[in-house]
Motif scaffolding. Structure first.
Motif, mmCIF file in Angstrom:
data_model
loop_
_atom_site.group_PDB
_atom_site.id
_atom_site.type_symbol
_atom_site.label_atom_id
_atom_site.label_comp_id
_atom_site.label_asym_id
_atom_site.label_seq_id
_atom_site.Cartn_x
_atom_site.Cartn_y
_atom_site.Cartn_z
ATOM 1 N N LYS A 118 32.248 29.709 27.043
ATOM 2 C CA LYS A 118 31.804 30.443 28.227
ATOM 3 C C LYS A 118 32.958 30.679 29.189
ATOM 4 N N HIS A 119 33.848 29.712 29.279
ATOM 5 C CA HIS A 119 35.031 29.909 30.125
ATOM 6 C C HIS A 119 35.863 31.089 29.623
ATOM 7 N N LEU A 120 36.000 31.195 28.304
ATOM 8 C CA LEU A 120 36.730 32.325 27.730
ATOM 9 C C LEU A 120 36.032 33.646 28.044
ATOM 10 N N ARG A 121 34.708 33.617 28.026
ATOM 11 C CA ARG A 121 33.965 34.848 28.312
ATOM 12 C C ARG A 121 34.058 35.199 29.798
ATOM 13 N N PHE A 122 34.064 34.183 30.666
ATOM 14 C CA PHE A 122 34.276 34.458 32.082
ATOM 15 C C PHE A 122 35.670 35.057 32.296
ATOM 16 N N ARG A 123 36.637 34.522 31.575
ATOM 17 C CA ARG A 123 37.979 35.086 31.667
ATOM 18 C C ARG A 123 37.974 36.539 31.202
ATOM 19 N N SER A 124 37.190 36.818 30.143
ATOM 20 C CA SER A 124 37.102 38.172 29.618
ATOM 21 C C SER A 124 36.568 39.153 30.653
ATOM 22 N N ILE A 125 35.614 38.685 31.462
ATOM 23 C CA ILE A 125 35.081 39.533 32.520
ATOM 24 C C ILE A 125 36.197 39.927 33.495
ATOM 25 N N LEU A 126 37.010 38.946 33.879
ATOM 26 C CA LEU A 126 38.124 39.233 34.792
ATOM 27 C C LEU A 126 39.120 40.199 34.162
ATOM 28 N N ILE A 127 39.442 39.959 32.895
ATOM 29 C CA ILE A 127 40.409 40.815 32.204
ATOM 30 C C ILE A 127 39.860 42.234 32.079
ATOM 31 N N HIS A 128 38.579 42.339 31.773
ATOM 32 C CA HIS A 128 37.959 43.661 31.670
ATOM 33 C C HIS A 128 38.076 44.409 32.997
ATOM 34 N N GLN A 129 37.850 43.701 34.107
ATOM 35 C CA GLN A 129 37.938 44.341 35.414
ATOM 36 C C GLN A 129 39.359 44.781 35.742
ATOM 37 N N ILE A 130 40.340 44.029 35.255
ATOM 38 C CA ILE A 130 41.731 44.404 35.490
ATOM 39 C C ILE A 130 42.042 45.724 34.788
ATOM 40 N N HIS A 131 41.590 45.835 33.541
ATOM 41 C CA HIS A 131 41.898 47.030 32.746
ATOM 42 C C HIS A 131 40.938 48.178 33.010
ATOM 43 N N HIS A 132 39.703 47.845 33.406
ATOM 44 C CA HIS A 132 38.694 48.882 33.656
ATOM 45 C C HIS A 132 37.979 48.576 34.966
ATOM 46 N N PRO A 133 38.646 48.798 36.094
ATOM 47 C CA PRO A 133 38.019 48.490 37.387
ATOM 48 C C PRO A 133 36.690 49.222 37.542
ATOM 49 N N SER A 134 35.687 48.510 37.989
ATOM 50 C CA SER A 134 34.354 49.087 38.146
ATOM 51 C C SER A 134 33.855 48.867 39.556
ATOM 52 N N ALA A 135 33.246 49.923 40.118
ATOM 53 C CA ALA A 135 32.678 49.798 41.451
ATOM 54 C C ALA A 135 31.260 49.237 41.384
ATOM 55 N N ASP A 136 30.744 49.127 40.164
ATOM 56 C CA ASP A 136 29.379 48.642 39.973
ATOM 57 C C ASP A 136 29.378 47.117 39.939
ATOM 58 N N ALA A 137 29.498 46.524 41.116
ATOM 59 C CA ALA A 137 29.584 45.065 41.203
ATOM 60 C C ALA A 137 28.304 44.405 40.721
ATOM 61 N N GLY A 138 27.169 45.090 40.904
ATOM 62 C CA GLY A 138 25.903 44.512 40.486
ATOM 63 C C GLY A 138 25.846 44.253 38.999
ATOM 64 N N SER A 139 26.342 45.202 38.203
ATOM 65 C CA SER A 139 26.331 45.042 36.743
ATOM 66 C C SER A 139 27.227 43.886 36.314
ATOM 67 N N VAL A 140 28.375 43.760 36.980
ATOM 68 C CA VAL A 140 29.295 42.678 36.640
ATOM 69 C C VAL A 140 28.660 41.329 36.947
ATOM 70 N N GLU A 141 27.974 41.238 38.076
ATOM 71 C CA GLU A 141 27.310 39.988 38.433
ATOM 72 C C GLU A 141 26.218 39.640 37.424
#
Length: 260
Positions: free
Chosen positions: A90-113
């Protein structure tokens, strides 16, 4: 020397991240003397190391790209989730979320949450079930497109055969030729059908080493979370929660967690 510099860059980027979230920096620096505090400190330290490793391997990422309000808010949410679980996966997947946001910034904060909540609530079996459905999704449509071409050919050939047979004596040579091609295409169509059936072994519980009841529970749970949809319900198959497919949200969720 270059490897050492990359490592230092990674550590520097992570430090800048933590400095943007004051209460996290305090957690790192205060120290805890009770057992639960040390457990949380260990989780945070491990996650910090995971982040540092990624940034060390990707030194081209500029610190400025992650010094945004949206990213810092996301980072704070991720850290809170990290402290709540000991699972390295799960820690790796949480890291993946951060990495995804770095490469694909999204304004849809609700979906990320929502994705963060899903990672926290789904175990590895559930994730493997979703991934198997994604593999099916990616494999099915190319095969179906190729099969459709064969079906279109069969329809056209069938019509031509019917027209030729009206005057069979005149058109016998063409009938024989077209019949041969028609039969070959029928075999190709059946081969596609068999290929599609073979790809669906994941629909059986033993594929995941689960009982039927356990697999049904997982599918119902993923259905309730909006990640899977039942395409068999109400059809001739009569099998409820058997022909499950990923929803668009399910596909998007998996895209968020592919960066490992």
């Amino acid at each position: 020397m270059k490897k050492y510099q990359s490592k230092e860059i990674g550590i520097s980027v992570v430090k800048s991240l933590f400095s943007a979230v004051p209460w996290v920096g305090g957690l790192l620096n205060e120290g805890f003397f009770d057992y639960w505090g040390r457990v949380k400190q260990g989780r945070l330290n491990n996650f910090t190391q995971m982040l540092a490793e990624y940034f060390s391997e990707n030194p081209d990422i500029q610190p400025e790209t992650i010094r945004t309000e949206d990213f810092c808010d996301l980072f704070e949410s991720v850290v809170r989730k990290v402290l709540q679980t000991k699972s390295k996966e799960k820690h790796l997947r949480f890291r993946s979320i951060l990495i995804h946001q770095i490469h694909h910034p999204s304004a849809d904060a609700g979906s990320v949450e929502i994705c963060l909540e899903l990672i926290a609530s789904l175990d590895e079996v559930a994730i493997s079930i979703l991934k198997a459905h994604l593999e099916w999704h990616n494999a099915y449509y190319p095969i179906k497109a190729e099969q459709q071409k064969v079906l279109d050919d069969l329809e056209a050939q069938g019509k031509e055969l019917n027209e030729l047979k009206i005057n069979a004596a005149v058109n016998q040579m063409r009938i024989d030729e077209l019949t041969k091609v028609y039969n070959e295409n029928q075999e190709i169509k059946e081969a596609y059908n068999q290929n599609i059936l073979t790809l669906q072994t994941f629909r059986e519980a033993n594929y995941f080493q689960l009982t039927d009841a356990e697999y049904l529970y997982y599918k119902q749970s993923l259905y309730a979370k909006g990640l899977l949809i039942d395409k068999g319900m109400g059809t001739y198959s009569g099998k409820i929660f058997y022909y499950m497919w990923l929803t668009e949200f399910g596909i998007r969720f998996l895209e968020f967690i592919v960066y490992n």
